[in-house]
Scaffold this active site. Structure first.
Site, mmCIF file in Angstrom:
data_model
loop_
_atom_site.group_PDB
_atom_site.id
_atom_site.type_symbol
_atom_site.label_atom_id
_atom_site.label_comp_id
_atom_site.label_asym_id
_atom_site.label_seq_id
_atom_site.Cartn_x
_atom_site.Cartn_y
_atom_site.Cartn_z
ATOM 1 C CG HIS A 99 -1.835 1.179 1.321
ATOM 2 N ND1 HIS A 99 -3.186 1.027 1.573
ATOM 3 C CD2 HIS A 99 -1.652 2.520 1.173
ATOM 4 C CE1 HIS A 99 -3.770 2.220 1.575
ATOM 5 N NE2 HIS A 99 -2.851 3.153 1.344
ATOM 6 C CG HIS B 265 -0.888 7.125 -1.121
ATOM 7 N ND1 HIS B 265 -2.155 7.233 -1.644
ATOM 8 C CD2 HIS B 265 -1.021 6.469 0.054
ATOM 9 C CE1 HIS B 265 -3.019 6.665 -0.812
ATOM 10 N NE2 HIS B 265 -2.358 6.207 0.230
ATOM 11 C CG ASP C 46 -1.391 5.050 4.074
ATOM 12 O OD1 ASP C 46 -1.588 5.331 2.874
ATOM 13 O OD2 ASP C 46 -2.019 5.580 5.008
ATOM 14 C CG HIS D 207 -4.532 2.578 5.952
ATOM 15 N ND1 HIS D 207 -5.875 2.615 6.205
ATOM 16 C CD2 HIS D 207 -4.362 3.212 4.777
ATOM 17 C CE1 HIS D 207 -6.482 3.235 5.210
ATOM 18 N NE2 HIS D 207 -5.597 3.603 4.324
ATOM 19 C CG HIS E 240 -9.735 4.897 3.693
ATOM 20 N ND1 HIS E 240 -8.503 5.502 3.708
ATOM 21 C CD2 HIS E 240 -10.406 5.394 4.770
ATOM 22 C CE1 HIS E 240 -8.433 6.325 4.739
ATOM 23 N NE2 HIS E 240 -9.572 6.290 5.393
ATOM 24 C CE LYS F 53 -7.944 2.143 -0.320
ATOM 25 N NZ LYS F 53 -6.875 3.088 -0.100
HETATM 26 C C1 NCD Z 1 -3.457 9.249 1.965
HETATM 27 C C2 NCD Z 1 -3.009 10.263 0.901
HETATM 28 O O1 NCD Z 1 -2.471 11.304 1.269
HETATM 29 O O2 NCD Z 1 -3.175 9.971 -0.293
HETATM 30 N N1 NCD Z 1 -3.478 9.883 3.243
HETATM 31 C C3 NCD Z 1 -3.378 9.284 4.440
HETATM 32 O O3 NCD Z 1 -3.537 9.954 5.443
HETATM 33 N N2 NCD Z 1 -3.111 8.001 4.563
HETATM 34 C C4 NCD Z 1 -4.783 8.661 1.615
HETATM 35 C C5 NCD Z 1 -5.132 7.471 2.444
HETATM 36 O O4 NCD Z 1 -4.571 6.389 2.290
HETATM 37 O O5 NCD Z 1 -6.009 7.605 3.307
HETATM 38 ZN ZN ZN Z 2 -3.178 5.162 1.703
#
Ligand code: NCD
Ligand code: ZN
Length: 365
Positions: free
Chosen positions: A27, A29, A261, A188, A150, A113
């Protein structure tokens, strides 16, 4: 020499180095553009593969968009590395059934997702009512495509610290009943309730656990003042939840696996009147997991959590090659420059107990 002094010398030396199969991040970003170029090398230095979240602006909702995004990631990949991005489809009220199946069969994406609309960063296009995507979920169930959730309700009347446990009772359990064959990852996970639900419903339900939720509790957010760089969603919970997460991660149980995450935001978005949710932990993730596993006296379970349980859930092969961590007093940079701004690194500037010494990839072993 007295018996006491002999005893005094019988110290078990701490493990100094640890070699294991190369891990994956289930996971992450990776963003896009300059941000992606700046942060991607931190993920590729640690992980062989990663499940890439689709919450770009606009989100990745079609196979064609996923293919193009995947291509951009591969172009930005540091030369000579074999890192593989695994793409995900952002579900909306208007998701195209056949495109989901087609993209899965062609191995463009590995999962869908689910962001409840408005739940987190870039979730404005998320699903407003699960009933609307029932046909998509049915199709996923039929073709064996996992759903990544989520797991937070968005009702403003629900206390933010309860949003995950309410989601589990009100959304996740009924969803699992309606779709008994659907494989789901509670992304998460942050609560004892989440851990219990996963254990009860494994192996069709699994969870990723982040490095920061293993270190922070909700009090950490207010230590000496408000700490915007510790704010992410789901928000860190009470200490008893952190302890439950640490026990679950280090248990070796197949239903728990690594997902950082890592979610970078520019400093001005974090140090703002309304701080964005997300922690950039990509540069210190594995070091942090190793520290936690050592603190829990479970270094022997790190390989299961980081390299075996994830691929097993997704039906993917284990990685070739190894990574070696060594005990150190390494300090990672506090922030990464991007354009005229920067992204603050989780645990940057701290002395870390472990560092990454070497990665042996199949072609350069
Ligand atoms: C994530 C993001 O910034 O894309 N933020 C976070 O707090 N984890 C999005 C997510 O996974 O909730
Ligand atoms: Zn995330």
């Amino acid at each position: 020499m007295s018996p006491e002094s002999i005893f005094g010398q019988l110290e078990i030396p701490a493990i100094r180095s640890l070699t294991m199969r190369r891990p994956d991040d289930w996971h992450v970003h990776l963003r896009d553009g300059d941000m992606m170029k700046a942060i991607l090398p931190f993920t590729t230095a640690q992980f062989a593969r990663a499940i890439v979240m689709p919450n770009l602006m606009p989100p990745i909702v079609t196979t064609a968009a996923a293919e193009a995004y995947r291509e951009r990631i591969l172009m930005a990949r540091p030369a000579g590395l074999d890192f593989q991005p695994l793409m995900t489809c952002y579900l909306t009220d208007a998701t195209l059934l056949d495109d989901v199946e087609d993209g899965f069969r062609r191995e463009i994406w590995v999962a869908c997702k689910l962001y409840p609309a408005g739940a987190t960063t870039n979730a404005a296009h998320g699903v407003t009512d699960l009933a609307r995507i029932a046909p998509v979920l049915e199709r996923m169930e039929r073709i064996g495509m996992p759903l990544l959730v989520h797991g937070e309700v968005t009702d403003p009347d629900i206390d933010i610290f309860d949003r995950e446990s309410v989601f589990i009772d009100k959304v996740l359990i009924p969803l699992m009943r309606r779709h008994p064959g659907l494989k789901i990852v509670l992304e998460h996970v942050t609560t004892e309730e989440g851990i219990a639900a996963v254990r009860e419903n494994a192996p069709r339900l699994a969870a990723t656990i982040t490095p920061h939720h293993l270190l922070l509790n909700r009090t950490s957010l207010f230590q000496g003042g408000l700490r915007p760089h510790y704010y992410c969603l789901p928000v860190a919970k009470r200490e008893r939840h952190r302890q439950a997460l640490r026990k679950a991660a280090t248990s070796g149980d197949a239903c728990f696996f690594l997902g950082t995450d890592s979610a970078p935001h520019l400093r001005e978005a974090k140090q703002a009147e309304c701080c964005s949710a997300g922690i950039f932990c990509g540069a210190t993730a594995l070091q942090t997991y190793a520290q936690v596993f050592e603190e829990e006296d479970a270094l022997d379970q790190l390989e299961a959590f980081a390299t075996v349980n994830g691929p097993q859930f997704y039906g993917l092969p284990l990685n070739a090659g190894t990574i070696t961590l060594e005990r150190s007093d390494d300090v990672v940079d506090c922030a990464i420059e991007i354009g005229g701004s920067d992204v603050v690194t989780f645990r940057g500037g701290e002395r870390l107990a472990w560092s990454i010494k070497e990665v042996a990839r199949p072609d350069n072993t």
